[in-house]
Write an enzyme that holds these catalytic residues in place. Sequence first.
Site, PDB file in Angstrom:
ATOM      1  N   GLY A  14      38.730  38.466  48.548  1.00  0.00           N
ATOM      2  CA  GLY A  14      37.527  39.000  47.920  1.00  0.00           C
ATOM      3  C   GLY A  14      36.933  40.231  48.591  1.00  0.00           C
ATOM      4  O   GLY A  14      35.742  40.485  48.450  1.00  0.00           O
ATOM      5  N   SER A  15      37.754  41.031  49.284  1.00  0.00           N
ATOM      6  CA  SER A  15      37.158  42.221  49.905  1.00  0.00           C
ATOM      7  C   SER A  15      36.733  43.234  48.839  1.00  0.00           C
ATOM      8  O   SER A  15      35.732  43.943  49.011  1.00  0.00           O
ATOM      9  CB  SER A  15      38.107  42.853  50.935  1.00  0.00           C
ATOM     10  OG  SER A  15      39.177  43.510  50.314  1.00  0.00           O
ATOM     11  N   ASN A  16      37.449  43.295  47.726  1.00  0.00           N
ATOM     12  CA  ASN A  16      37.001  44.186  46.642  1.00  0.00           C
ATOM     13  C   ASN A  16      35.717  43.662  45.995  1.00  0.00           C
ATOM     14  O   ASN A  16      34.840  44.442  45.620  1.00  0.00           O
ATOM     15  CB  ASN A  16      38.098  44.365  45.593  1.00  0.00           C
ATOM     16  CG  ASN A  16      39.074  45.457  45.989  1.00  0.00           C
ATOM     17  OD1 ASN A  16      38.724  46.634  45.988  1.00  0.00           O
ATOM     18  ND2 ASN A  16      40.286  45.070  46.369  1.00  0.00           N
ATOM     19  N   LEU A  91      45.145  37.939  40.187  1.00  0.00           N
ATOM     20  CA  LEU A  91      46.604  37.980  40.085  1.00  0.00           C
ATOM     21  C   LEU A  91      47.162  37.308  38.833  1.00  0.00           C
ATOM     22  O   LEU A  91      48.364  37.104  38.723  1.00  0.00           O
ATOM     23  CB  LEU A  91      47.228  37.360  41.344  1.00  0.00           C
ATOM     24  CG  LEU A  91      46.773  38.028  42.660  1.00  0.00           C
ATOM     25  CD1 LEU A  91      47.502  37.429  43.850  1.00  0.00           C
ATOM     26  CD2 LEU A  91      46.960  39.547  42.629  1.00  0.00           C
ATOM     27  N   ASN A 108      40.556  46.918  35.927  1.00  0.00           N
ATOM     28  CA  ASN A 108      41.383  46.289  36.964  1.00  0.00           C
ATOM     29  C   ASN A 108      41.619  47.308  38.069  1.00  0.00           C
ATOM     30  O   ASN A 108      41.643  48.515  37.809  1.00  0.00           O
ATOM     31  CB  ASN A 108      42.732  45.886  36.349  1.00  0.00           C
ATOM     32  CG  ASN A 108      43.683  45.297  37.379  1.00  0.00           C
ATOM     33  OD1 ASN A 108      43.298  44.454  38.197  1.00  0.00           O
ATOM     34  ND2 ASN A 108      44.939  45.757  37.369  1.00  0.00           N
ATOM     35  N   HIS A 110      44.463  48.404  40.905  1.00  0.00           N
ATOM     36  CA  HIS A 110      45.860  48.215  41.291  1.00  0.00           C
ATOM     37  C   HIS A 110      46.095  49.014  42.577  1.00  0.00           C
ATOM     38  O   HIS A 110      45.674  50.170  42.671  1.00  0.00           O
ATOM     39  CB  HIS A 110      46.783  48.707  40.177  1.00  0.00           C
ATOM     40  CG  HIS A 110      48.223  48.432  40.483  1.00  0.00           C
ATOM     41  ND1 HIS A 110      48.755  47.162  40.403  1.00  0.00           N
ATOM     42  CD2 HIS A 110      49.216  49.236  40.918  1.00  0.00           C
ATOM     43  CE1 HIS A 110      50.035  47.217  40.769  1.00  0.00           C
ATOM     44  NE2 HIS A 110      50.337  48.454  41.075  1.00  0.00           N
ATOM     45  N   ASP A 151      48.864  46.357  33.913  1.00  0.00           N
ATOM     46  CA  ASP A 151      48.771  47.661  34.587  1.00  0.00           C
ATOM     47  C   ASP A 151      49.002  48.858  33.666  1.00  0.00           C
ATOM     48  O   ASP A 151      49.373  49.934  34.129  1.00  0.00           O
ATOM     49  CB  ASP A 151      49.780  47.743  35.753  1.00  0.00           C
ATOM     50  CG  ASP A 151      49.545  46.670  36.800  1.00  0.00           C
ATOM     51  OD1 ASP A 151      48.388  46.259  36.965  1.00  0.00           O
ATOM     52  OD2 ASP A 151      50.511  46.253  37.450  1.00  0.00           O
ATOM     53  N   GLU A 180      40.610  51.532  47.949  1.00  0.00           N
ATOM     54  CA  GLU A 180      40.176  50.644  46.859  1.00  0.00           C
ATOM     55  C   GLU A 180      38.673  50.410  46.938  1.00  0.00           C
ATOM     56  O   GLU A 180      37.963  50.451  45.929  1.00  0.00           O
ATOM     57  CB  GLU A 180      40.896  49.295  46.953  1.00  0.00           C
ATOM     58  CG  GLU A 180      42.374  49.360  46.641  1.00  0.00           C
ATOM     59  CD  GLU A 180      43.031  47.984  46.672  1.00  0.00           C
ATOM     60  OE1 GLU A 180      42.490  47.040  46.082  1.00  0.00           O
ATOM     61  OE2 GLU A 180      44.104  47.851  47.300  1.00  0.00           O
TER      62      GLU A 180
HETATM   63  C1  GAR Z   1      43.930  44.200  46.566  1.00  0.00           C
HETATM   64  O1  GAR Z   1      44.737  45.080  47.298  1.00  0.00           O
HETATM   65  C2  GAR Z   1      44.152  44.428  45.081  1.00  0.00           C
HETATM   66  O2  GAR Z   1      44.370  45.758  44.717  1.00  0.00           O
HETATM   67  C3  GAR Z   1      45.381  43.612  44.841  1.00  0.00           C
HETATM   68  O3  GAR Z   1      45.172  42.425  45.583  1.00  0.00           O
HETATM   69  C4  GAR Z   1      44.396  42.751  46.747  1.00  0.00           C
HETATM   70  C5  GAR Z   1      43.246  41.775  46.808  1.00  0.00           C
HETATM   71  O4  GAR Z   1      42.436  41.970  47.908  1.00  0.00           O
HETATM   72  N1  GAR Z   1      45.543  43.383  43.429  1.00  0.00           N
HETATM   73  C6  GAR Z   1      46.713  43.424  42.810  1.00  0.00           C
HETATM   74  O5  GAR Z   1      47.765  43.597  43.396  1.00  0.00           O
HETATM   75  C7  GAR Z   1      46.650  43.203  41.305  1.00  0.00           C
HETATM   76  N2  GAR Z   1      47.811  43.794  40.670  1.00  0.00           N
HETATM   77  P1  GAR Z   1      40.951  41.398  47.963  1.00  0.00           P
HETATM   78  O6  GAR Z   1      41.002  39.928  47.532  1.00  0.00           O
HETATM   79  O7  GAR Z   1      40.578  41.516  49.405  1.00  0.00           O
HETATM   80  O8  GAR Z   1      40.075  42.207  47.063  1.00  0.00           O
END
Ligand code: GAR
Length: 209
Positions: A14-16, A91, A108, A110, A151, A180
């Site tokens: 969940g950093s995003n 995902l 989304n 990516h 995507d 990101e």
């Molecule tokens: C992130 O790098 C995101 O771009 C990727 O999963 C990671 C999740 O990090 N998403 C994908 O690959 C989707 N195609 P987070 O949980 O720390 O946000």
Amino acid sequence: MGLRRLALFASGGGSNFEAILRGWQEGIHPLEPVALVADRRAPVLDKARDAGIEARFFGKSCWSQEAPGAPELLHWLQELHVDAVALAGFLRKVPPLLVEAYRGRMVNIHPALLPSFGGAGMYGHFVHEAVWKAGCRVSGATVHLVDEVYDRGPILLQEAVALQAEDGPEAIAARVLEAEHRVYSQALALLAGGVIIQEGRVIPCPESR
Ligand code: GAR
């Protein structure tokens, strides 16, 4: 009617999610996070609850081929008056019912520069390994509108990241993740300002310029 209330879908750390929440608190974008949907019992659920955001786990029935649970999920989002959805490290494939309900309002992120290194099976570390194997000197983050194909939807915003020859997949992932966290809030500001799609390209609405 402007977009105001945001739901986030996440699968992991969940950093995003945290970056988007911070982006709202700091006024970088105007979309208030009001709901968090997780497809697994992931740490992001507690992070959302700690921030006072409604957070719910939705299991397989929402993400299987027929997605019989999708109407319940949509109903929950509507009850919370969600205007827009951000997939933040999510995902799973989003069921068509939800894609349709939030068309043009669901985005989304990516972890590469689409249309390269995207599609089914290209997520998380698989993306960075493929970028590394290809010997790329540039990667980056892409925020795009969601349609029925992984995507593929129109690109809203990208940030490129220079890679060093000695960067392995983990170093690439770390550099891209920083991008990101910056680009997602900027993309949400753009979305909230209003966009139109012309010939598959995202263009800011004339009145928002
Ligand atoms: C992130 O790098 C995101 O771009 C990727 O999963 C990671 C999740 O990090 N998403 C994908 O690959 C989707 N195609 P987070 O949980 O720390 O946000």
